[in-house]
Design a protein around this motif. Sequence first.
Motif, PDB file in Angstrom:
ATOM      1  N   ALA A 176       0.844  -1.199   0.000  1.00  0.00           N
ATOM      2  CA  ALA A 176       0.000   0.000   0.000  1.00  0.00           C
ATOM      3  C   ALA A 176       0.878   1.247   0.000  1.00  0.00           C
ATOM      4  CB  ALA A 176      -0.931  -0.015   1.208  1.00  0.00           C
ATOM      5  N   GLY A 177       0.612   2.167  -0.940  1.00  0.00           N
ATOM      6  CA  GLY A 177       1.375   3.410  -1.024  1.00  0.00           C
ATOM      7  C   GLY A 177       1.888   3.653  -2.426  1.00  0.00           C
ATOM      8  N   THR A 178       2.892   4.524  -2.528  1.00  0.00           N
ATOM      9  CA  THR A 178       3.470   4.915  -3.811  1.00  0.00           C
ATOM     10  C   THR A 178       4.912   4.438  -3.879  1.00  0.00           C
ATOM     11  OG1 THR A 178       2.031   6.856  -3.900  1.00  0.00           O
ATOM     12  CG2 THR A 178       3.971   6.889  -5.312  1.00  0.00           C
ATOM     13  N   TRP A 179       5.271   3.896  -5.036  1.00  0.00           N
ATOM     14  CA  TRP A 179       6.581   3.279  -5.250  1.00  0.00           C
ATOM     15  C   TRP A 179       7.207   3.812  -6.528  1.00  0.00           C
ATOM     16  CZ3 TRP A 179       8.209  -0.688  -1.855  1.00  0.00           C
ATOM     17  CH2 TRP A 179       7.250  -1.093  -0.928  1.00  0.00           C
ATOM     18  N   GLU A 180       8.539   3.934  -6.524  1.00  0.00           N
ATOM     19  CA  GLU A 180       9.256   4.337  -7.726  1.00  0.00           C
ATOM     20  C   GLU A 180      10.541   3.526  -7.857  1.00  0.00           C
ATOM     21  OE1 GLU A 180       9.917   8.576  -7.591  1.00  0.00           O
ATOM     22  OE2 GLU A 180       7.827   8.995  -8.103  1.00  0.00           O
ATOM     23  N   GLY A 181      10.954   3.310  -9.097  1.00  0.00           N
ATOM     24  CA  GLY A 181      12.204   2.607  -9.367  1.00  0.00           C
ATOM     25  C   GLY A 181      12.743   2.998 -10.725  1.00  0.00           C
ATOM     26  N   ASP A 182      14.067   3.098 -10.831  1.00  0.00           N
ATOM     27  CA  ASP A 182      14.680   3.504 -12.102  1.00  0.00           C
ATOM     28  C   ASP A 182      15.716   2.492 -12.596  1.00  0.00           C
ATOM     29  OD1 ASP A 182      16.752   3.931 -10.330  1.00  0.00           O
ATOM     30  OD2 ASP A 182      17.009   6.049 -10.814  1.00  0.00           O
ATOM     31  N   LYS A 183      15.577   1.248 -12.171  1.00  0.00           N
ATOM     32  CA  LYS A 183      16.498   0.184 -12.591  1.00  0.00           C
ATOM     33  C   LYS A 183      15.807  -0.831 -13.497  1.00  0.00           C
ATOM     34  CE  LYS A 183      19.735   1.705  -9.791  1.00  0.00           C
ATOM     35  NZ  LYS A 183      20.145   3.018 -10.180  1.00  0.00           N
ATOM     36  N   GLY A 184      14.696  -0.429 -14.116  1.00  0.00           N
ATOM     37  CA  GLY A 184      13.923  -1.348 -14.943  1.00  0.00           C
ATOM     38  C   GLY A 184      14.640  -1.756 -16.218  1.00  0.00           C
ATOM     39  N   ILE A 185      14.436  -3.012 -16.592  1.00  0.00           N
ATOM     40  CA  ILE A 185      14.962  -3.542 -17.857  1.00  0.00           C
ATOM     41  C   ILE A 185      13.818  -4.250 -18.575  1.00  0.00           C
ATOM     42  CG2 ILE A 185      16.597  -5.112 -18.967  1.00  0.00           C
ATOM     43  CD1 ILE A 185      18.388  -4.750 -16.471  1.00  0.00           C
ATOM     44  N   ASP A 186      13.512  -3.762 -19.769  1.00  0.00           N
ATOM     45  CA  ASP A 186      12.448  -4.308 -20.609  1.00  0.00           C
ATOM     46  C   ASP A 186      13.102  -4.931 -21.843  1.00  0.00           C
ATOM     47  OD1 ASP A 186       9.575  -4.281 -21.788  1.00  0.00           O
ATOM     48  OD2 ASP A 186      10.727  -3.171 -23.285  1.00  0.00           O
ATOM     49  N   ILE A 187      12.825  -6.211 -22.074  1.00  0.00           N
ATOM     50  CA  ILE A 187      13.285  -6.887 -23.292  1.00  0.00           C
ATOM     51  C   ILE A 187      12.036  -7.109 -24.143  1.00  0.00           C
ATOM     52  CG2 ILE A 187      14.438  -8.890 -24.319  1.00  0.00           C
ATOM     53  CD1 ILE A 187      16.304  -7.291 -22.475  1.00  0.00           C
ATOM     54  N   LYS A 226      12.961  -6.656 -34.027  1.00  0.00           N
ATOM     55  CA  LYS A 226      14.282  -6.877 -33.455  1.00  0.00           C
ATOM     56  C   LYS A 226      14.191  -6.884 -31.929  1.00  0.00           C
ATOM     57  CE  LYS A 226      18.792  -4.708 -33.172  1.00  0.00           C
ATOM     58  NZ  LYS A 226      19.545  -3.493 -33.397  1.00  0.00           N
ATOM     59  N   GLU A 227      14.838  -7.865 -31.293  1.00  0.00           N
ATOM     60  CA  GLU A 227      14.879  -7.905 -29.835  1.00  0.00           C
ATOM     61  C   GLU A 227      15.638  -6.683 -29.330  1.00  0.00           C
ATOM     62  OE1 GLU A 227      16.852 -10.673 -26.439  1.00  0.00           O
ATOM     63  OE2 GLU A 227      15.693 -11.705 -27.982  1.00  0.00           O
ATOM     64  N   THR A 228      15.010  -5.941 -28.407  1.00  0.00           N
ATOM     65  CA  THR A 228      15.566  -4.672 -27.939  1.00  0.00           C
ATOM     66  C   THR A 228      15.498  -4.597 -26.424  1.00  0.00           C
ATOM     67  OG1 THR A 228      14.747  -3.632 -29.960  1.00  0.00           O
ATOM     68  CG2 THR A 228      15.338  -2.161 -28.156  1.00  0.00           C
ATOM     69  N   GLU A 229      16.583  -4.107 -25.811  1.00  0.00           N
ATOM     70  CA  GLU A 229      16.605  -3.875 -24.364  1.00  0.00           C
ATOM     71  C   GLU A 229      16.379  -2.384 -24.107  1.00  0.00           C
ATOM     72  OE1 GLU A 229      19.622  -5.650 -21.652  1.00  0.00           O
ATOM     73  OE2 GLU A 229      20.038  -3.572 -21.132  1.00  0.00           O
ATOM     74  N   THR A 230      15.419  -2.083 -23.248  1.00  0.00           N
ATOM     75  CA  THR A 230      15.106  -0.708 -22.886  1.00  0.00           C
ATOM     76  C   THR A 230      15.227  -0.576 -21.375  1.00  0.00           C
ATOM     77  OG1 THR A 230      13.551  -0.505 -24.725  1.00  0.00           O
ATOM     78  CG2 THR A 230      13.311   1.074 -22.917  1.00  0.00           C
ATOM     79  N   LYS A 231      15.981   0.409 -20.926  1.00  0.00           N
ATOM     80  CA  LYS A 231      16.062   0.712 -19.497  1.00  0.00           C
ATOM     81  C   LYS A 231      14.988   1.740 -19.187  1.00  0.00           C
ATOM     82  CE  LYS A 231      20.679  -0.832 -19.088  1.00  0.00           C
ATOM     83  NZ  LYS A 231      22.004  -0.699 -18.632  1.00  0.00           N
ATOM     84  N   TYR A 232      14.320   1.563 -18.037  1.00  0.00           N
ATOM     85  CA  TYR A 232      13.188   2.430 -17.741  1.00  0.00           C
ATOM     86  C   TYR A 232      13.059   2.722 -16.252  1.00  0.00           C
ATOM     87  CZ  TYR A 232      10.639  -1.856 -16.406  1.00  0.00           C
ATOM     88  OH  TYR A 232      10.255  -3.029 -15.816  1.00  0.00           O
ATOM     89  N   ARG A 233      12.244   3.744 -15.988  1.00  0.00           N
ATOM     90  CA  ARG A 233      11.842   4.084 -14.618  1.00  0.00           C
ATOM     91  C   ARG A 233      10.325   3.946 -14.556  1.00  0.00           C
ATOM     92  NH1 ARG A 233       9.827   9.454 -14.338  1.00  0.00           N
ATOM     93  NH2 ARG A 233      10.173  10.549 -16.305  1.00  0.00           N
ATOM     94  N   ASP A 254      10.187  -8.049 -18.273  1.00  0.00           N
ATOM     95  CA  ASP A 254      10.376  -6.798 -17.542  1.00  0.00           C
ATOM     96  C   ASP A 254      10.803  -7.138 -16.129  1.00  0.00           C
ATOM     97  OD1 ASP A 254       9.287  -4.563 -19.329  1.00  0.00           O
ATOM     98  OD2 ASP A 254       7.660  -6.027 -19.374  1.00  0.00           O
ATOM     99  N   GLN A 255      11.694  -6.307 -15.586  1.00  0.00           N
ATOM    100  CA  GLN A 255      12.074  -6.477 -14.188  1.00  0.00           C
ATOM    101  C   GLN A 255      12.484  -5.128 -13.629  1.00  0.00           C
ATOM    102  OE1 GLN A 255      15.255  -9.342 -14.698  1.00  0.00           O
ATOM    103  NE2 GLN A 255      16.787  -7.761 -14.325  1.00  0.00           N
ATOM    104  N   ASN A 256      12.250  -4.947 -12.329  1.00  0.00           N
ATOM    105  CA  ASN A 256      12.630  -3.705 -11.680  1.00  0.00           C
ATOM    106  C   ASN A 256      12.595  -3.911 -10.167  1.00  0.00           C
ATOM    107  OD1 ASN A 256      13.401  -1.031 -11.410  1.00  0.00           O
ATOM    108  ND2 ASN A 256      11.573  -0.181 -12.410  1.00  0.00           N
ATOM    109  N   THR A 257      13.238  -3.001  -9.473  1.00  0.00           N
ATOM    110  CA  THR A 257      13.159  -2.909  -8.012  1.00  0.00           C
ATOM    111  C   THR A 257      12.655  -1.516  -7.700  1.00  0.00           C
ATOM    112  OG1 THR A 257      14.954  -4.500  -7.672  1.00  0.00           O
ATOM    113  CG2 THR A 257      14.455  -3.003  -5.842  1.00  0.00           C
ATOM    114  N   LEU A 258      11.615  -1.440  -6.886  1.00  0.00           N
ATOM    115  CA  LEU A 258      11.003  -0.161  -6.554  1.00  0.00           C
ATOM    116  C   LEU A 258      11.131   0.129  -5.063  1.00  0.00           C
ATOM    117  CD1 LEU A 258       9.068  -1.679  -8.876  1.00  0.00           C
ATOM    118  CD2 LEU A 258       8.150   0.619  -8.867  1.00  0.00           C
ATOM    119  N   GLN A 259      11.255   1.400  -4.746  1.00  0.00           N
ATOM    120  CA  GLN A 259      11.350   1.873  -3.362  1.00  0.00           C
ATOM    121  C   GLN A 259      10.067   2.615  -3.001  1.00  0.00           C
ATOM    122  OE1 GLN A 259      14.189   1.297  -1.512  1.00  0.00           O
ATOM    123  NE2 GLN A 259      15.049   0.245  -3.271  1.00  0.00           N
TER     124      GLN A 259
END
Length: 185
Positions: free
Chosen positions: A16-27, A33-40, A178-183
């Motif tokens: 419960a609450g608000t979370w943010e993360g900027d270590k996301g990796i989207d394949i 073409k297979e593409t890797e995108t870094k995201y927040r 997709d994967q990420n860690t959020l705080q």
Amino acid sequence: MSDEIIKNLGPLATLAGTWEGDKGIDISRIKSKETETKYRERVIFAPLGPVNNGPQQLYGLRYSMTAWRLGEEDAFHEEVGYWLWDAGNKQVLRCFMVPRGVLINAGGDAEENSKSFHLEAKVGSETYGILSNKYLDETYKTKEYVLDVEIHDEGSFSYKEDTRLWIPINEAIFHHTDQNTLQKI
């Protein structure tokens, strides 16, 4: 936030609450073409409940998620939906849609105090299933969705998801991950 709702969220209570993360990796596939995108991303979880289905009682989190490629202002992905806790059946559910015309209802077993859980949905399932619009069903059909969530003690959580797409042009399954860690903020 009602304390009564929070205490009935089982393994979802911490979220419960608000979370943010900027270590996301989207394949994903961009222009074939297979593409890797870094995201927040930013996720907002708002408690709700109880939701009564006869004797079944659910508590949950209404959520919205937005993701941006690092260095860009315009979002490239959004979704809205619900994360639900079914204490009677010891199930976590995630029901959501993306504005490309895909709906996913995924679920899996969990204990009330679980710090990790695994959810799945498969096309054609009458319980934990997937629906797509006609165009996507014919060109990038989502066959399976798998999500693993890990809730950490230090005010963060991480996830890994695998959206398995059937692409008719090469008759193969592509793993859009997709994967990420959020705080918590």
